[in-house]
Design a protein around this motif. Sequence first.
Motif, PDB file in Angstrom:
ATOM      1  N   PRO A  44       4.745  10.227  -4.049  1.00 27.31           N
ATOM      2  CA  PRO A  44       5.394  11.392  -3.420  1.00 27.31           C
ATOM      3  C   PRO A  44       5.009  11.566  -1.955  1.00 27.31           C
ATOM      4  CG  PRO A  44       4.554  11.976  -5.590  1.00 27.31           C
ATOM      5  CD  PRO A  44       4.021  10.613  -5.280  1.00 27.31           C
ATOM      6  N   PHE A  45       3.817  11.161  -1.597  1.00 28.15           N
ATOM      7  CA  PHE A  45       3.398  11.267  -0.198  1.00 28.15           C
ATOM      8  C   PHE A  45       4.103  10.221   0.661  1.00 28.15           C
ATOM      9  CE2 PHE A  45       0.388   9.983   3.153  1.00 28.15           C
ATOM     10  CZ  PHE A  45       0.308  11.180   3.848  1.00 28.15           C
ATOM     11  N   VAL A  46       4.317   9.021   0.093  1.00 26.90           N
ATOM     12  CA  VAL A  46       4.924   7.928   0.855  1.00 26.90           C
ATOM     13  C   VAL A  46       6.383   8.208   1.164  1.00 26.90           C
ATOM     14  CG1 VAL A  46       5.567   5.487   0.741  1.00 26.90           C
ATOM     15  CG2 VAL A  46       3.310   6.231  -0.031  1.00 26.90           C
TER      16      VAL A  46
ATOM     17  N   TRP B  39       2.895   4.301   8.826  1.00 26.79           N
ATOM     18  CA  TRP B  39       2.002   4.350   7.670  1.00 26.79           C
ATOM     19  C   TRP B  39       2.710   3.908   6.402  1.00 26.79           C
ATOM     20  CZ3 TRP B  39       3.649   7.576   3.840  1.00 26.79           C
ATOM     21  CH2 TRP B  39       4.511   8.627   4.200  1.00 26.79           C
ATOM     22  N   GLN B  40       4.059   4.039   6.381  1.00 29.80           N
ATOM     23  CA  GLN B  40       4.809   3.536   5.230  1.00 29.80           C
ATOM     24  C   GLN B  40       4.651   2.032   5.089  1.00 29.80           C
ATOM     25  OE1 GLN B  40       8.717   5.248   6.144  1.00 29.80           O
ATOM     26  NE2 GLN B  40       8.737   6.058   4.084  1.00 29.80           N
ATOM     27  N   ALA B  41       4.617   1.344   6.231  1.00 24.20           N
ATOM     28  CA  ALA B  41       4.446  -0.106   6.186  1.00 24.20           C
ATOM     29  C   ALA B  41       3.094  -0.479   5.602  1.00 24.20           C
ATOM     30  CB  ALA B  41       4.600  -0.687   7.598  1.00 24.20           C
ATOM     31  N   TRP B  42       2.057   0.295   5.924  1.00 20.12           N
ATOM     32  CA  TRP B  42       0.730   0.003   5.389  1.00 20.12           C
ATOM     33  C   TRP B  42       0.652   0.284   3.896  1.00 20.12           C
ATOM     34  CZ3 TRP B  42      -2.929  -2.516   8.053  1.00 20.12           C
ATOM     35  CH2 TRP B  42      -2.764  -2.601   9.434  1.00 20.12           C
ATOM     36  N   VAL B  43       1.422   1.265   3.423  1.00 23.86           N
ATOM     37  CA  VAL B  43       1.396   1.569   1.995  1.00 23.86           C
ATOM     38  C   VAL B  43       2.215   0.558   1.207  1.00 23.86           C
ATOM     39  CG1 VAL B  43       2.041   3.273   0.256  1.00 23.86           C
ATOM     40  CG2 VAL B  43       0.967   4.011   2.376  1.00 23.86           C
ATOM     41  N   THR B  44       3.413   0.212   1.724  1.00 23.00           N
ATOM     42  CA  THR B  44       4.288  -0.712   1.004  1.00 23.00           C
ATOM     43  C   THR B  44       4.018  -2.164   1.361  1.00 23.00           C
ATOM     44  OG1 THR B  44       5.965  -0.493   2.737  1.00 23.00           O
ATOM     45  CG2 THR B  44       6.107   1.013   0.858  1.00 23.00           C
TER      46      THR B  44
END
Length: 505
Positions: free
Chosen positions: A223-225, A386-391
């Motif tokens: 949900p945060f991403v 930061w989405q790139a770091w999560v995914t």
Amino acid sequence: MLTVVAKFIRWVLQKFAAGVLIVALGVAGCGLWLYLKDNVDLDQWRQDMLRTINGDRSRYRAAMGDLGKELDDLSAQIGKEKGRLELADRTVASLRQLDSTWDRYFGSAARRQQLAIDRERLKTVLAERTQIADRISALQDKYTRTTWARDGLEVALGKLDSREREVESKRSKLVHYAETAWNYPVGRGIVRLPLKWWVVVVLGGYFLGPSLGKIALFFLVAPFVIRGRPVRLTESLEALPEVDESHVAVEVDLAAGERLWIKEKFLQASDEGLRRRTRYLLDWRIPFTCLATGLSELIEMANVVPERPRQPVAAKSETEGGAATIVAAPTQRLTLSNQADPHSELAVVTLREGASLVLRPSFLAGAIVGAGERLRVRRRWQLFRWQAWVTLQFRFFEFVGPCRLIIAGSRGIRVENLADREGPALPARRTNQDATVGFTPNLDYRPVRAETFWSYFRGMNPLFDDLFAGRGIFLCQQVATEGDAKQARKFWAGVWGGVMKVFGL
């Protein structure tokens, strides 16, 4: 129903077997380390331990004999002192009976003198009685402590007997080191625990860790991403790609001067007029990408038939004075098909001038460029999202026209066209992340959480789906080769897939 039960039983058996393997490896590893550390003969060790136990037992028994004698002496002393105490009590009682208040004040001088002597003797006897009582108390305390010491020796002898039986039972080195390793303390400081507790921790992490991790990722991290800003690589495109229908085998035409670079396994048949040679990498500017995605040692097919003059027909001539016309070289044809995978289908994507497509190179089977042109590939990095770091997707590859791309997908390539959707709001559509092949760079792209928790928990769907919004197209495989969890997302496959995704492959 029976299929579900069978799958559940198989899963339980797999987990149980893995747990047994974890315990066996832990005990075996620690036991081997202890064996190499000790480097002693088990029989010699057992004999030494038995001699030590027998020596300790002899000392304990001798000490118990000494304590028994001491207890007897203390008991005799206590009895003697109690006799003296009783005599003192009788003396005090008789002296107190002889004391008379009348004689003390009105008796004769001799009587009063005798009473004074009796009073002094009474004081002496009382003092002696106090000393005797103190000695009795001290002797009783010593007797109690000595009794405790004897009881402690009896307990120690019992432990020696148990230790002797334990040593006698260790006839096998395997059993000895397995038992020693099971109780051997591992770690440092406050985390120094016996190996068995570490095994319990590891088993708990193995059985419960993946489930707890998936719950945390789905309900806390995802949900945060998904609240992040979507990726849009280009604001607008002059033209959209043209995608032909996918087939198991496709035919492509090469005009004069055009070149095709194709993976060897996709080349089925070709006209004889084509020039063939090896191209070691598709693009030397991205060598590691080409090696990682199989775009190396390609076959280059080129239509290099020279143009030749030809005399026109006189009655039909439209040239001045019968001058010769120039006839272009004939078109050459090729048939492409995956020789290794019958489920793979090919589609031809035409990128005209002003069109481009973001594509994962692992789906690229080949490319066609015109005479004197090269394949233009733009690398789009997204390091500061930061989405790139999560995914774990930091790079995108944008193929720019004019060119033609041959892409391969499981059971074919499906085109999702958002450009023809009507309405003021931007159309949006989600797809399985493992099925995504490519998309036009003018679309808003972002990850969204899987639709249901159970599909993600059971491995039927990855944590994130791809969501595309805008006026463009995106391409998908008809069947997600990785998303159906056919390989259960094994550890090393997941690591390699993560590395490929980091670099946008």
